[in-house]
Design a protein around this motif. Structure first.
Motif, PDB file in Angstrom:
ATOM      1  N   ALA A   1     -13.610  17.999  31.085  1.00  0.00           N
ATOM      2  CA  ALA A   1     -13.452  18.018  29.630  1.00  0.00           C
ATOM      3  C   ALA A   1     -13.325  19.448  29.110  1.00  0.00           C
ATOM      4  CB  ALA A   1     -14.640  17.317  28.975  1.00  0.00           C
ATOM      5  N   ASP A   2     -14.075  20.360  29.695  1.00  0.00           N
ATOM      6  CA  ASP A   2     -14.008  21.766  29.287  1.00  0.00           C
ATOM      7  C   ASP A   2     -12.630  22.355  29.583  1.00  0.00           C
ATOM      8  OD1 ASP A   2     -15.438  24.146  28.284  1.00  0.00           O
ATOM      9  OD2 ASP A   2     -15.192  24.897  30.324  1.00  0.00           O
ATOM     10  N   LEU A   3     -12.084  22.015  30.752  1.00  0.00           N
ATOM     11  CA  LEU A   3     -10.751  22.486  31.108  1.00  0.00           C
ATOM     12  C   LEU A   3      -9.681  21.858  30.210  1.00  0.00           C
ATOM     13  CD1 LEU A   3     -11.077  22.396  34.993  1.00  0.00           C
ATOM     14  CD2 LEU A   3     -10.739  24.450  33.601  1.00  0.00           C
ATOM     15  N   VAL A   4      -9.841  20.578  29.905  1.00  0.00           N
ATOM     16  CA  VAL A   4      -8.898  19.913  29.002  1.00  0.00           C
ATOM     17  C   VAL A   4      -8.870  20.603  27.645  1.00  0.00           C
ATOM     18  CG1 VAL A   4      -8.549  17.793  27.650  1.00  0.00           C
ATOM     19  CG2 VAL A   4      -8.918  17.653  30.117  1.00  0.00           C
ATOM     20  N   ALA A   5     -10.054  20.933  27.126  1.00  0.00           N
ATOM     21  CA  ALA A   5     -10.120  21.613  25.825  1.00  0.00           C
ATOM     22  C   ALA A   5      -9.448  22.983  25.883  1.00  0.00           C
ATOM     23  CB  ALA A   5     -11.579  21.753  25.394  1.00  0.00           C
ATOM     24  N   GLU A   6      -9.677  23.717  26.972  1.00  0.00           N
ATOM     25  CA  GLU A   6      -9.047  25.025  27.127  1.00  0.00           C
ATOM     26  C   GLU A   6      -7.526  24.891  27.195  1.00  0.00           C
ATOM     27  OE1 GLU A   6     -10.461  28.392  29.891  1.00  0.00           O
ATOM     28  OE2 GLU A   6      -8.895  27.361  31.055  1.00  0.00           O
TER      29      GLU A   6
ATOM     30  N   ALA B   1      -2.082  25.344  24.884  1.00  0.00           N
ATOM     31  CA  ALA B   1      -0.824  24.687  24.550  1.00  0.00           C
ATOM     32  C   ALA B   1      -0.484  24.869  23.070  1.00  0.00           C
ATOM     33  CB  ALA B   1      -0.891  23.204  24.906  1.00  0.00           C
ATOM     34  N   VAL B   2      -1.484  24.759  22.208  1.00  0.00           N
ATOM     35  CA  VAL B   2      -1.258  24.958  20.771  1.00  0.00           C
ATOM     36  C   VAL B   2      -0.814  26.394  20.503  1.00  0.00           C
ATOM     37  CG1 VAL B   2      -2.414  25.115  18.533  1.00  0.00           C
ATOM     38  CG2 VAL B   2      -2.803  23.126  20.003  1.00  0.00           C
TER      39      VAL B   2
END
Length: 339
Positions: free
Chosen positions: A301-306, A311-312
């Motif tokens: 989840a931490d990597l997904v958030a990063e 990407a943004v």
């Protein structure tokens, strides 16, 4: 099977026990590149079987780990025999140093190296450890039920251990050894439960054939016992984390040292998680595996958030560049017109 280490991974898991393997499997199932670096010295290696683990009760520890390694590899994770000697932060996350040379890089670290049991200096304890010299009533208690059990007073948990094993046997004695005398409420509890305290320093063990026969005191007295319970001092295997400023601290129980973390396994060092006995001294195999799974999910989840933040930022970059170009053009236009 020898596996070739890649240069970098999303996650490096240090320690190949139940916590590390279950964490790695969660990450591999999330399509993360993950490697487990395993030094090959599991804490429960002396034990004949794992107990208290649903659907796997009675499984030999080595067999359980073999199944776990196969499951990690099934999802594309790697398990590599290696000893980690140091860890340092770099621009992309972490660099992990290995014994014999070589390094591997990781965006995140999951540390599941477990702990070391430091036994009292009594001849024979280490040789019988995990067989008839025990510490955990939930791991080994059923196997010594109704037998003559001794408890060596060797730490703050000794009276607690004696009361737990009294649930399993009517014949339990506490060997005072070199510890301060049991007094006050604890002495009253032992007496009320019929647990006798034997004074005198323990000098060694009496062995008959291939089993414990008794406990020998310094004055030569032998007290017949079938099993001896010992509370080791438990210390986290985490010296390699010193370069990150992460060091074990005294556990609140007084039973040893651990690496503190929150309920998800997150430490005070960003990007580093811990699971299993390295942080939870009392965790059995099932609890350690569950903690590894939780940490693995949290790391993903931490990597997904990063990755979402990156990407943004990347998607905004062309618009930002175009805005800067228009602003520069306007300035040049104004200067041409004398503004």
């Amino acid at each position: 099977m020898t596996e070739r280490l890649e240069d970098a991974y999303d996650v490096v898991v240090v320690g190949g026990g139940a916590a590390g393997l279950n964490g790695a499997m969660m990450l591999a199932r999330s399509r993360r590149s993950v490697v487990v670096l395993d030094a090959g010295s599991p804490r429960n290696a002396p034990a004949g079987h794992v107990h208290g683990l649903l659907a796997r009760d009675g499984t030999p520890p080595a067999e359980l780990l073999e199944h776990g390694r196969a499951e990690v590899r099934r999802y594309g994770g790697q398990v590599v025999a290696a000893t980690v000697t140091e860890a340092a932060r770099d621009a992309g996350g972490f660099t992990v140093g290995l014994a014999g040379g070589g390094t591997v890089r990781a965006r995140r670290l999951l540390v599941t190296t477990g702990l070391t049991d430091e036994l009292p200096d009594v001849p024979g304890l280490r040789e019988r450890w995990g067989r008839d010299v025990l510490h955990c009533p939930y791991c080994h208690g059923w196997e010594v039920r109704d037998q003559a059990v001794g408890v060596l007073a060797s730490g703050p948990m000794s009276v607690h251990q004696a009361l737990l094993f009294r649930q399993l046997s009517d014949d339990v004695v506490v060997f005072a050894h070199t510890a301060p005398p049991v007094a006050g409420e604890q002495a009253e509890q032992l007496a009320a439960r019929g647990v006798r305290v034997v004074d005198g320093e323990v000098a060694g063990l009496e062995i008959a054939g291939d089993r414990l026969a008794g406990v020998r005191l310094a004055d030569g007295t032998v007290v017949a016992r079938d099993a001896l319970v010992v509370a080791p001092r438990m210390t986290a295997r985490a010296g390699f984390l010193a370069g990150l400023g992460l060091r074990p601290v005294e556990h609140p129980s007084g039973a040893g040292e651990h690496v503190p973390a929150d309920a998800a396994g997150r430490t005070d060092v960003p990007g580093v998680w811990v699971a299993g006995n390295v942080t939870d001294l009392s965790a059995q195999v099932g609890a350690a595996a569950a903690a590894g799974a939780t940490a693995g999910a949290q790391i993903n989840a931490d990597l997904v958030a990063e990755e979402a933040r990156d990407a943004v930022a990347a998607s905004r970059a062309p618009f930002s560049a175009a805005s800067e170009a228009r602003a520069a053009e306007a300035v040049m236009s104004d200067s041409r017109h004398g503004f």
